[in-house]
Design a protein around this motif. Sequence first.
Motif, PDB file in Angstrom:
ATOM      1  N   ALA A 398      50.413  98.256 -17.824  1.00 49.37           N
ATOM      2  CA  ALA A 398      49.313  97.290 -18.030  1.00 49.37           C
ATOM      3  C   ALA A 398      48.949  96.623 -16.714  1.00 49.37           C
ATOM      4  O   ALA A 398      47.766  96.453 -16.378  1.00 49.37           O
ATOM      5  CB  ALA A 398      49.739  96.251 -19.062  1.00 49.37           C
ATOM      6  N   GLU A 399      49.996  96.256 -15.965  1.00 45.20           N
ATOM      7  CA  GLU A 399      49.735  95.596 -14.687  1.00 45.20           C
ATOM      8  C   GLU A 399      48.983  96.520 -13.744  1.00 45.20           C
ATOM      9  O   GLU A 399      48.000  96.134 -13.092  1.00 45.20           O
ATOM     10  CB  GLU A 399      51.076  95.235 -14.059  1.00 45.20           C
ATOM     11  CG  GLU A 399      51.045  94.023 -13.190  1.00 45.20           C
ATOM     12  CD  GLU A 399      52.412  93.763 -12.620  1.00 45.20           C
ATOM     13  OE1 GLU A 399      53.371  93.703 -13.409  1.00 45.20           O
ATOM     14  OE2 GLU A 399      52.502  93.656 -11.398  1.00 45.20           O
ATOM     15  N   ALA A 400      49.439  97.770 -13.671  1.00 43.99           N
ATOM     16  CA  ALA A 400      48.790  98.720 -12.787  1.00 43.99           C
ATOM     17  C   ALA A 400      47.339  98.923 -13.201  1.00 43.99           C
ATOM     18  O   ALA A 400      46.427  98.927 -12.367  1.00 43.99           O
ATOM     19  CB  ALA A 400      49.540 100.050 -12.795  1.00 43.99           C
ATOM     20  N   GLY A 401      47.131  99.092 -14.507  1.00 45.77           N
ATOM     21  CA  GLY A 401      45.778  99.343 -14.982  1.00 45.77           C
ATOM     22  C   GLY A 401      44.833  98.207 -14.650  1.00 45.77           C
ATOM     23  O   GLY A 401      43.738  98.421 -14.115  1.00 45.77           O
ATOM     24  N   SER A 402      45.258  96.989 -14.938  1.00 45.39           N
ATOM     25  CA  SER A 402      44.339  95.875 -14.674  1.00 45.39           C
ATOM     26  C   SER A 402      44.134  95.697 -13.190  1.00 45.39           C
ATOM     27  O   SER A 402      43.039  95.352 -12.727  1.00 45.39           O
ATOM     28  CB  SER A 402      44.849  94.598 -15.321  1.00 45.39           C
ATOM     29  OG  SER A 402      46.120  94.299 -14.852  1.00 45.39           O
ATOM     30  N   GLY A 403      45.195  95.959 -12.391  1.00 42.58           N
ATOM     31  CA  GLY A 403      45.029  95.887 -10.941  1.00 42.58           C
ATOM     32  C   GLY A 403      44.004  96.891 -10.454  1.00 42.58           C
ATOM     33  O   GLY A 403      43.144  96.585  -9.617  1.00 42.58           O
ATOM     34  N   ILE A 404      44.082  98.100 -11.001  1.00 42.10           N
ATOM     35  CA  ILE A 404      43.130  99.137 -10.593  1.00 42.10           C
ATOM     36  C   ILE A 404      41.713  98.728 -10.961  1.00 42.10           C
ATOM     37  O   ILE A 404      40.761  98.901 -10.172  1.00 42.10           O
ATOM     38  CB  ILE A 404      43.511 100.478 -11.237  1.00 42.10           C
ATOM     39  CG1 ILE A 404      44.789 101.017 -10.627  1.00 42.10           C
ATOM     40  CG2 ILE A 404      42.397 101.497 -11.070  1.00 42.10           C
ATOM     41  CD1 ILE A 404      45.279 102.272 -11.271  1.00 42.10           C
ATOM     42  N   PHE A 405      41.564  98.176 -12.139  1.00 37.96           N
ATOM     43  CA  PHE A 405      40.220  97.764 -12.543  1.00 37.96           C
ATOM     44  C   PHE A 405      39.657  96.725 -11.595  1.00 37.96           C
ATOM     45  O   PHE A 405      38.497  96.781 -11.182  1.00 37.96           O
ATOM     46  CB  PHE A 405      40.248  97.183 -13.956  1.00 37.96           C
ATOM     47  CG  PHE A 405      40.324  98.224 -15.023  1.00 37.96           C
ATOM     48  CD1 PHE A 405      40.926  97.960 -16.220  1.00 37.96           C
ATOM     49  CD2 PHE A 405      39.780  99.472 -14.817  1.00 37.96           C
ATOM     50  CE1 PHE A 405      40.998  98.915 -17.204  1.00 37.96           C
ATOM     51  CE2 PHE A 405      39.848 100.439 -15.781  1.00 37.96           C
ATOM     52  CZ  PHE A 405      40.468 100.160 -16.974  1.00 37.96           C
TER      53      PHE A 405
END
Lengths: 796, 193
Positions: A398-405
Amino acid sequence: MSPSVALQEMIRAIRSARTQCEERGVIQRECAAIRAQFRQADNGGRSHNLAKLLYVHMLGYPAHFGQMECVRMIASPHYSEKRVGYLGAMMLLDEKQDASLLITNSIKNDLSHSNQYVQSLALCTLACMGSAEMCRDLAPEIDRLLRGTNSYIKKKAALCAVHIVRKVQDLGELFAPAARSLLSEKNHGVLYGAVVLITELCAWNPETLELFRKTVPDLVQIMKGLVISGYSPEHDVAGVSDPFLQVRILRLLRILGRNNEAASDAMNDLLAQVATNTDSTKTVGNAVLYETVLTVLDIKSESGLRILAVNILGRFLLNNDRNIRYIAMTCLQKIVGTDHNAVQRHRGTIVDCLKDQDASVKRRALELSLALVSASNIRSMMKELLLFLSSCPPDLRAEAGSGIFNAAERYAPSQRWHIDTILHVLTTAGGDMRDETVPNLIQLITNASELHCYTVHKLYRALLTDISQQPLVQVACWCIGEYGDLLLRGECQETEPVQVTEDDVLDALETVLQSHMSSPATRAFALTATMKLSTRITDNVDRIRSIVSIYGSCIDVELQQRAVEYNALFKKYDHMRAAVLERMPVIERNSPGHTNGVSVGEAVKEIQPAEVKQGLLQQNANQVCDLLDLLGGSEEPVQPSLAQSSTAPGMSVNTASTAGGDLLDLLGGLEPTPHAPAPTLTAYEKHGVTLTLSCEKQSDSGLTVTLTASNSTDSDISSFTLQAAVPKSVQLHMKAPSGDSLPARGTAKVTQMVVVNNPNKVKLKMRLRISYTRQGSAFQDTVQIDSFPEVSTAGH
Amino acid sequence: MIKAILIFNNHGKPRLSKFYEHYTEDTEQQIIRETFHLVSKRDENVCNFLEGGMLIGGSDYKLIYRHYATLYFVFCVDSSESELGILDLIQVFVETLDKCFENVCELDLIFHVDKVHNILAEMVMGGMVLETNMNEIIMQVDAQNKMEKSEAGIAGAPARAVSAVKNMNLPEMPRNINIGDISIKVPNLPSFK
């Protein structure tokens, strides 16, 4: 007797228990024996009973009955009993227990004991579990001990003082002078304690911080002594002289030098010396170096020193030991805001750490990588991050995904790249994404109008391969619904177009609808998409109709509502269908906040069905008349508000609403008895209840109507109430009735005054609702008075 | 500040648990279980720092651990402690135990929990590091043990001697010795417990 013998027997017995149940049995027996022995007044083996109890406590069994025994043992003159008593106090008591107050006196006596070990026991216990009151009482004692001569006691007293300051900040001033003088000690233990105490004092009180800034030269001197001096056997740990003390002093220097030029200048030489002289092959050396780097980066150091520090961190990053790499990244995280360029130089190594097997290292690398993303390196970084996303542990997704966004949003080089990236994320880790990604993506897609064809092709293909990732499926359904015609046209410049027929598209959507993997929200998306396609395709409209009507009886209320609405759209409002289902306008992004996007998107979606509902509601409104509303105004259609429409119940035709209208007609035949100039008229006469009214004109537009009710039946009437309604422009004010019970045979009457104000001089009409209880059953009736008797002016 | 020091074995059984902040007994056991769960999943060659437990201290704390043979030594610290420093502290602790117990093994820790607590009390006090010099620590602990022994009396005698006396089968003493005119009443001897 040393407590160990009986303790060992018990431990042996517990260990020989083969099952949890057996163990519990053994422990219960032992606890019972211990409790019995506590009750006996004088007992030779008290200490081992308590020791046994503490062991049992460690295993997790309740041991609160030992608290009083601890208090007793602390007060005993024997050292062995005191020792166990204090240990028990530290384990069983805390500031919330009442028993802890009882040991305050014992501690006080023990602090002045002749034997230093007794003193140390008391200090240790006070430092572990001293409450605020205990600390306040005993602070002067501690201060006295700090100024004593025994270094063993002094170092313990220093740490005890730290605990006291943590509990009661005001006492910090008490200890400041003593702490200052302790810095000149030779004993490292005391020195260490003093440095910790000063650190704590400075943390709480900025004035003390100012005071201790003057000690920076002393500290520098001590450090120099440690670093330069030769091999000192008693302080050496793997080649470094007392690394613990060095680390502590460096930390204190950091606090003192922060935001202060003068202090920072004084430290610069020392820090450079430490950084260059310390041997970095062993962990201890690295610990000192690490602390030095942290200090250099935190104070106002000169630039050469900063570069040296970042280089040391770079060396750490290449170290084989994972621990070192971990702390290096922790440190870099702290400075990435200020020394961004310096950290960028090490970007390659950090990105490599993303591939490390260690979860802690991965986490650190992820945070650091996200912080390092910038406009220039966005493409390469994103490639690495997406690779990471496909193989990262689930708690980091989740952290990675939101960071990427976030990164994609800020630095996307082109819209197509942006959409591609988000699609990639959704396909790999869609299930872990947060909810606001779906509306954000939809908003993004509507903005990129030239890419609609490309987007819908890609999404369709993704939908065909996998329908388990909910956010992806939702976006895909929405797009297919919106841009289905582009999909069916079969041509696209950007990507390989897929030849698809209308049946294929509808099949895909139906699979989503029926799949058990779809969440209710996804199903709703799919249903709406299917509906939208009805205007965009030509051949299979009937298929769509049948799909939609099936869901009219779905258990899920949301789906059912939608299906029924769409059904109505097909049946009654076919002429409106095309207008309602046309392409959505570009959604405006009000602010970077996500919730705005959601609400805008949701509102846009809702307007479509709401508009349809409005049309239908208008029909019903004419029949739904609230009884006590409008008389002249009933011809105007009631306009339901938008908000109301979304919560209004399903649009099934409201047959019950006509009942209100019927009531109106029920007593319509009753004509007011024509007493032409007579001021009173009988408004209502039914079931033995008679209601008469008389009017009196108060002013040009005001009128007072007096209603009188009487009961001519044989049974009493209770809870008699009147409600009145007048046309819209007339104002009504009802005064309190004289009573609410009508005794039988008209022995008494109930009167009520009603003040009416008619400024527009419309035709006065009044509707009355009468309700009462008779013989245990409730009655309700309505009467309309269309003509009032000619009013007589007041005074006649 | 050190929030807790835990020692448990490869199966999660606690061998030492010392908390420097107050928690209820249930919370303490839960902390031990959760820590074991987190630490036992770790590979052998990963770094010794762990984050991510929920119970102690919220977000500002780390677990720093070392695995020696069958035991895990875990220190729960907050951000004010240097991670590498704590790692060294664990090393010093284990070396001290080794010196005190002569080739310390898990059984030593099991049967002499109180001694381990006393040694720990000389190193960490109130959640803060007190003394890191191994020789100093051992010197103090020895002095305290000597003090304890000197109070003990016969009960302080080595365990084997005591149990030997206990198991000695003294013949039943006659209460009254009547020899001719002399009647001697034999006093009651204190029994060895």
